[in-house]
Design a protein around this motif. Structure first.
Motif, mmCIF file in Angstrom:
data_model
loop_
_atom_site.group_PDB
_atom_site.id
_atom_site.type_symbol
_atom_site.label_atom_id
_atom_site.label_comp_id
_atom_site.label_asym_id
_atom_site.label_seq_id
_atom_site.Cartn_x
_atom_site.Cartn_y
_atom_site.Cartn_z
ATOM 1 N N ASP A 271 97.214 -8.276 43.839
ATOM 2 C CA ASP A 271 98.212 -8.669 44.958
ATOM 3 C C ASP A 271 97.833 -8.100 46.208
ATOM 4 O O ASP A 271 97.787 -9.128 47.105
ATOM 5 C CB ASP A 271 99.557 -8.327 44.533
ATOM 6 N N HIS A 272 97.437 -6.863 46.495
ATOM 7 C CA HIS A 272 97.068 -6.384 47.797
ATOM 8 C C HIS A 272 96.475 -5.041 47.643
ATOM 9 O O HIS A 272 96.400 -4.502 46.520
ATOM 10 C CB HIS A 272 98.199 -6.306 48.705
ATOM 11 N N GLY A 273 95.806 -4.667 48.668
ATOM 12 C CA GLY A 273 95.118 -3.317 48.650
ATOM 13 C C GLY A 273 95.316 -2.710 49.849
ATOM 14 O O GLY A 273 95.390 -3.145 51.070
ATOM 15 N N LYS A 274 95.489 -1.240 50.108
ATOM 16 C CA LYS A 274 95.477 -0.540 51.358
ATOM 17 C C LYS A 274 94.750 0.705 51.072
ATOM 18 O O LYS A 274 94.851 1.410 50.055
ATOM 19 C CB LYS A 274 96.903 -0.338 51.611
ATOM 20 N N GLY A 275 93.766 1.155 52.099
ATOM 21 C CA GLY A 275 93.002 2.086 51.842
ATOM 22 C C GLY A 275 92.141 2.051 50.485
ATOM 23 O O GLY A 275 91.468 0.992 50.427
ATOM 24 N N ALA A 276 92.151 3.070 49.800
ATOM 25 C CA ALA A 276 91.407 3.223 48.531
ATOM 26 C C ALA A 276 92.245 2.440 47.270
ATOM 27 O O ALA A 276 91.590 2.734 46.259
ATOM 28 C CB ALA A 276 90.759 4.520 48.516
#
Length: 213
Positions: free
Chosen positions: A39-44
């Motif tokens: 769905d989504h990513g942030k950082g690692a």
């Protein structure tokens, strides 16, 4: 707590109607009921359609070295869109980036950009063959070098009896010309002695050694 993949499973049942195996690359298919969709990513970290969180060690197979949704990267990307995006011609910025890369990697005296890792390996292998006059190459078993015919091979080195000269080599996919097999040699990871023996035996044919950084 048992991880739920209900939403990913539901999406797989839709995606498989338009995408082979429901994905854009076989490496993303983990099974009909185990393939996940992000769905989504942030950082690692990544979050899938079911809300499960993962630490991503793949990082887009390399280019996302600063992680996802990094404010500095996103700001630079928006600036690039203001310029007009990607052209079929060169810009001054390519030179500035090339200078930076050469400063960071002194061995990179000249820089050529590509659209994908596969294209970069294809060009590097072609350059090595041109320079050396030799067509064969070595792959470290387990390494990934893209999806073109020259590197879509694997060898079961783990169960290979070293008394024989070459481990059995097989293509990852149907449609890869069998005649390319003779150009590919494999060496196990962290086995310098085997690599040395391989080079002694086939040095007259080997023009490149492919290894992931």
């Amino acid at each position: 707590m048992i991880r739920s993949l209900a939403q990913s499973n539901a999406h797989f049942s839709r995606a498989v109607r338009k995408l082979p195996l429901g994905v854009s690359s076989n490496f993303r298919y983990w099974g009909d009921d185990r393939t996940i969709y992000i769905d989504h990513g942030k950082g690692a970290r990544l979050r899938d359609l079911d809300g499960n969180t993962y630490i991503d060690y793949r990082l887009g197979y390399g280019p996302a070295i600063l992680g996802y949704a990094d404010e500095r990267v996103d700001e630079a990307a928006r600036g690039g869109m203001d310029v007009g995006g990607v052209f079929a011609l060169s810009t001054e910025r390519e030179y500035e980036v090339a200078k930076r890369i050469s400063r960071m990697v002194p061995a990179a005296e000249l820089v050529r950009f590509s659209n994908s890792g596969t294209e970069a390996v294809m060009a590097a292998l072609r350059l090595a063959r041109s320079y050396s006059g030799k067509d064969a190459h070595i792959i470290v078993e387990g390494g990934y070098h893209g999806v073109f015919d020259g590197v879509l091979w694997y060898a079961d080195v783990k169960d290979w009896k070293k008394g024989s000269q070459r481990p059995p080599i097989n293509a990852y996919s149907d449609g890869v010309p069998d005649l390319l097999k003779k150009l590919t040699h494999f060496t196990p990871l962290n086995d310098a002695n085997h690599l040395e023996d391989l080079l002694k035996r086939y040095h007259q044919d080997i023009g490149a050694f492919l290894i992931e950084p």
